[in-house]
Scaffold this motif. Structure first.
Motif, PDB file in Angstrom:
ATOM      1  N   GLU A  76       0.827  -1.211   0.000  1.00  0.00           N
ATOM      2  CA  GLU A  76       0.000   0.000   0.000  1.00  0.00           C
ATOM      3  C   GLU A  76       0.864   1.265   0.000  1.00  0.00           C
ATOM      4  OE1 GLU A  76      -3.731  -1.978   2.546  1.00  0.00           O
ATOM      5  OE2 GLU A  76      -2.307  -0.615   3.511  1.00  0.00           O
ATOM      6  N   LEU A  77       1.929   1.250   0.793  1.00  0.00           N
ATOM      7  CA  LEU A  77       2.823   2.407   0.851  1.00  0.00           C
ATOM      8  C   LEU A  77       3.529   2.629  -0.480  1.00  0.00           C
ATOM      9  CD1 LEU A  77       4.371   1.893   4.402  1.00  0.00           C
ATOM     10  CD2 LEU A  77       2.855   3.751   3.690  1.00  0.00           C
ATOM     11  N   GLU A  78       3.886   1.537  -1.150  1.00  0.00           N
ATOM     12  CA  GLU A  78       4.514   1.660  -2.479  1.00  0.00           C
ATOM     13  C   GLU A  78       3.583   2.369  -3.457  1.00  0.00           C
ATOM     14  OE1 GLU A  78       7.845  -1.779  -3.271  1.00  0.00           O
ATOM     15  OE2 GLU A  78       5.743  -2.356  -3.467  1.00  0.00           O
ATOM     16  N   LYS A  79       2.319   1.993  -3.433  1.00  0.00           N
ATOM     17  CA  LYS A  79       1.341   2.635  -4.320  1.00  0.00           C
ATOM     18  C   LYS A  79       1.172   4.109  -3.975  1.00  0.00           C
ATOM     19  CE  LYS A  79      -1.354  -1.527  -5.373  1.00  0.00           C
ATOM     20  NZ  LYS A  79      -2.662  -2.228  -5.245  1.00  0.00           N
ATOM     21  N   GLU A  80       1.173   4.419  -2.683  1.00  0.00           N
ATOM     22  CA  GLU A  80       1.046   5.819  -2.266  1.00  0.00           C
ATOM     23  C   GLU A  80       2.242   6.640  -2.744  1.00  0.00           C
ATOM     24  OE1 GLU A  80       0.359   5.971   1.935  1.00  0.00           O
ATOM     25  OE2 GLU A  80      -1.402   4.655   1.838  1.00  0.00           O
ATOM     26  N   LEU A  81       3.434   6.072  -2.685  1.00  0.00           N
ATOM     27  CA  LEU A  81       4.623   6.770  -3.185  1.00  0.00           C
ATOM     28  C   LEU A  81       4.525   7.002  -4.688  1.00  0.00           C
ATOM     29  CD1 LEU A  81       7.425   4.905  -1.180  1.00  0.00           C
ATOM     30  CD2 LEU A  81       6.870   7.329  -0.992  1.00  0.00           C
ATOM     31  N   GLN A  82       4.022   5.992  -5.399  1.00  0.00           N
ATOM     32  CA  GLN A  82       3.861   6.128  -6.857  1.00  0.00           C
ATOM     33  C   GLN A  82       2.850   7.205  -7.215  1.00  0.00           C
ATOM     34  OE1 GLN A  82       2.786   2.124  -7.950  1.00  0.00           O
ATOM     35  NE2 GLN A  82       4.839   1.307  -7.542  1.00  0.00           N
ATOM     36  N   GLN A  83       1.879   7.419  -6.326  1.00  0.00           N
ATOM     37  CA  GLN A  83       0.859   8.452  -6.550  1.00  0.00           C
ATOM     38  C   GLN A  83       1.335   9.840  -6.140  1.00  0.00           C
ATOM     39  OE1 GLN A  83      -2.295   6.816  -4.174  1.00  0.00           O
ATOM     40  NE2 GLN A  83      -2.785   5.177  -5.653  1.00  0.00           N
ATOM     41  N   SER A  91      11.432   5.145  -0.905  1.00  0.00           N
ATOM     42  CA  SER A  91      11.133   3.827  -1.469  1.00  0.00           C
ATOM     43  C   SER A  91      10.977   2.813  -0.345  1.00  0.00           C
ATOM     44  CB  SER A  91      12.252   3.379  -2.419  1.00  0.00           C
ATOM     45  OG  SER A  91      13.476   3.244  -1.710  1.00  0.00           O
ATOM     46  N   ILE A  92      10.378   1.665  -0.695  1.00  0.00           N
ATOM     47  CA  ILE A  92      10.228   0.554   0.245  1.00  0.00           C
ATOM     48  C   ILE A  92      11.400  -0.406   0.049  1.00  0.00           C
ATOM     49  CG2 ILE A  92       8.803  -1.423   0.916  1.00  0.00           C
ATOM     50  CD1 ILE A  92       7.548   1.237   1.640  1.00  0.00           C
ATOM     51  N   VAL A  93      12.048  -0.760   1.140  1.00  0.00           N
ATOM     52  CA  VAL A  93      13.108  -1.769   1.097  1.00  0.00           C
ATOM     53  C   VAL A  93      12.490  -3.091   1.536  1.00  0.00           C
ATOM     54  CG1 VAL A  93      15.361  -2.480   1.966  1.00  0.00           C
ATOM     55  CG2 VAL A  93      14.858  -0.044   1.628  1.00  0.00           C
TER      56      VAL A  93
END
Length: 524
Positions: A76-83, A91-93
């Motif tokens: 979910e956090l990855e998608k939020e960063l992409q948005q 980024s997510i590690v």
């Protein structure tokens, strides 16, 4: 509020006729459950055959921490960063799972060349492909139906792969191996599940099959035992002695379990996941003697056999030690598992693996083969990958030097990263970490303040889960709480892979100390 209608009958009417008047919140699910219980209004309401209350209860018990709620939140956090949403990190590690290529490890060129040739044989005419890759692809395809990876293989696997695996085992152990004892599967996990299935009793109470598993353990084992309604017999590894195990602990575990089950097998993960230890020869001998004394089947999860880094550590296969110990130990039943997903290959997505079965009753082998035949066969491309793992380029062949260079680079970097990680964790007050002797993981122990433990209890989660969620939200680092692997009561851990690239790992570890201090301050 309008009622949902089924034919001439509404849900509210069902409620009324089911003595549930005055409950407008009644759902279709409730109404179906009511009618299923009372047998009323047959044919009036079409309910789900599978509902949460009617499905297999053992499946609902399955938990798999490495793909659990923390990993879902990371997605979910990855998608939020992409948005474009702002976070405290860029980024997510993903350090939650041993997925080598997903963290940037480059595929072995030779292995991919052989796969490409198998998938598209027209490339045999391409001079850019080395002769040793073409030779292996031709040999593999000659054993496939119609010379195609698109054909089913024998249920046990392609014959030449099983022959090469037997040769690999013989050279590794100095003990003969028989291709007829080798069975290819969809990764090692497929073989593990297939063998565990043989050991089940289908009984309840003290007739249930009991399987000894190390704690901490890889969640595949607890998940599969839950699904099969088996009894997990937990034996604890000794963290104070670099996650070794003692015969006394094995005896304690099985003695306490016997009133509740019928012990059938002992599982051993060597090198260890999640703990990263490498068992000594004496440890293995002690386990074998214990298995003989208690008449247990040995399941040796040896998928990390190439991942040994610490000075003085060495991989010993259970089969080799068992045979060298001689009678009566060399007569024990053993299953040994290997995979393309780990080692220096990291080919997780190809799902290649095998199990070697030793000393099994021939009648049981017939039944095992029958069960495999119902699945037709595992992926032939995964079998081709496994063939390269056990039959790599030899000295003098055109691909040998590049293959060795790639292999050594991967293993040297893993060794460097394992030491870097354990050293860093041990430099932080409140965290201790045993040396990463092998495999791909560190399993640090963390001191968590009482206030944090209470906060976690209020949320209905384990204290180390609270820690890992906080770590993710603050830094973008995704690791897995130790409670997902099992741990001694009153201790808290997390598992992290050592797979991210060196530079990314340095950045990750530099953030860790600050996070840990902040977490302690918050809950002090």
């Amino acid at each position: 509020m309008s009622a949902i209608r089924f034919g001439n009958l509404s849900v509210f009417a069902v409620a009324a006729r089911s003595n549930l008047k005055g409950r407008p919140w009644l759902s279709v699910k409730h109404a179906c459950a009511i009618n299923a219980g009372q047998g009323n209004y047959k044919g009036q309401i079409r309910c789900k055959v599978l509902a949460i209350d009617s499905m297999n209860p053992h499946v609902k018990k399955i938990e798999y921490a490495v793909r659990g709620p923390i990993v879902i939140r990371a997605g979910e956090l990855e998608k939020e960063l992409q948005q474009g949403k702002k976070k405290k990190f860029n980024s997510i590690v993903r350090a939650n799972i041993g997925d080598c290529h997903a963290t940037g490890q480059e595929p072995l060129i030779f292995l991919r060349q052989v796969l490409a040739l198998c998938l598209y044989p027209q490339l045999m005419q391409d001079s850019s492909f080395p002769d040793d890759a073409k030779q292996r692809a031709s040999r593999f395809l000659s054993a496939c139906g119609g010379n195609s990876v698109g054909a089913y293989s024998d249920s046990a696997g392609v014959s030449v792969v099983r022959e090469d695996i037997a040769k690999y085992i013989s050279e590794r152990d100095g003990v003969p191996a028989n291709p007829d004892d080798i069975y290819l599967g969809t990764g090692a996990s497929d073989g593990i599940r297939n063998v565990l299935k043989l050991l089940m009793t289908t009984k309840d109470g003290n007739g249930r099959a009991g399987v000894m598993i190390p704690i901490p353990q890889y969640p595949l084992y607890t998940a599969t035992l839950s699904e099969y309604n088996a009894y997990p017999i937990n034996y604890y590894l000794d963290e104070s002695s670099n996650w070794s195990l003692s015969t006394d602990e094995l005896k304690r575990a099985i003695s306490e379990a016997k009133p509740h089950c019928k012990p059938k097998a002992i599982c051993v993960i060597n090198p260890g996941n999640p703990t990263g230890q490498v068992l000594t020869r004496k440890n293995i001998e002690d386990i074998i003697k214990f298995a003989h004394e208690e008449n247990l089947f040995i399941m040796a999860d040896e998928v990390y056999q190439h991942n040994v880094y610490a000075e003085g550590s060495k991989f010993h296969s259970f089969k080799k030690i068992m045979m060298e110990m001689g009678s009566p130990y060399n007569e024990l039943e053993l299953a040994s598992f290997m995979s393309t997903s780990k080692g220096y290959m990291g080919e997780c997505g190809l799902r290649g693996g095998y199990v070697e079965l030793v000393n099994l009753d021939p009648d049981v082998i017939v039944q095992f083969r029958k069960a495999l035949s119902a699945k037709l066969c595992c992926a032939v491309t995964g079998q081709a990958a496994m063939n390269v793992v056990v039959n790599p380029p030899k000295p003098g062949e055109p691909s040998y030097e590049l293959f060795q260079q790639q292999k050594n680079t991967v293993l040297d970097q893993l060794k460097e990263k394992g030491k870097m990680m354990s050293d860093m964790f041990n430099s932080i007050d409140g965290i201790t970490c045993n040396p990463v002797q092998g495999a791909m993981y560190a399993f640090p122990k963390i001191d968590i303040p009482k206030k944090a433990v209470e906060a976690a209890q209020a949320k209905g989660i384990a204290a180390d889960a609270l820690y890992c969620f906080s770590l993710l939200e603050e830094t973008g680092m995704c690791v897995v709480p130790g409670s997902g692997f099992g741990q001694k009561e009153g201790t808290w851990h997390f598992r992290t892979t050592i797979l991210p690239p060196v530079q990314q790992l340095k950045e990750m570890l530099s953030k860790f100390g600050d996070f840990h201090s902040k977490f302690l301050d918050t809950y002090s």
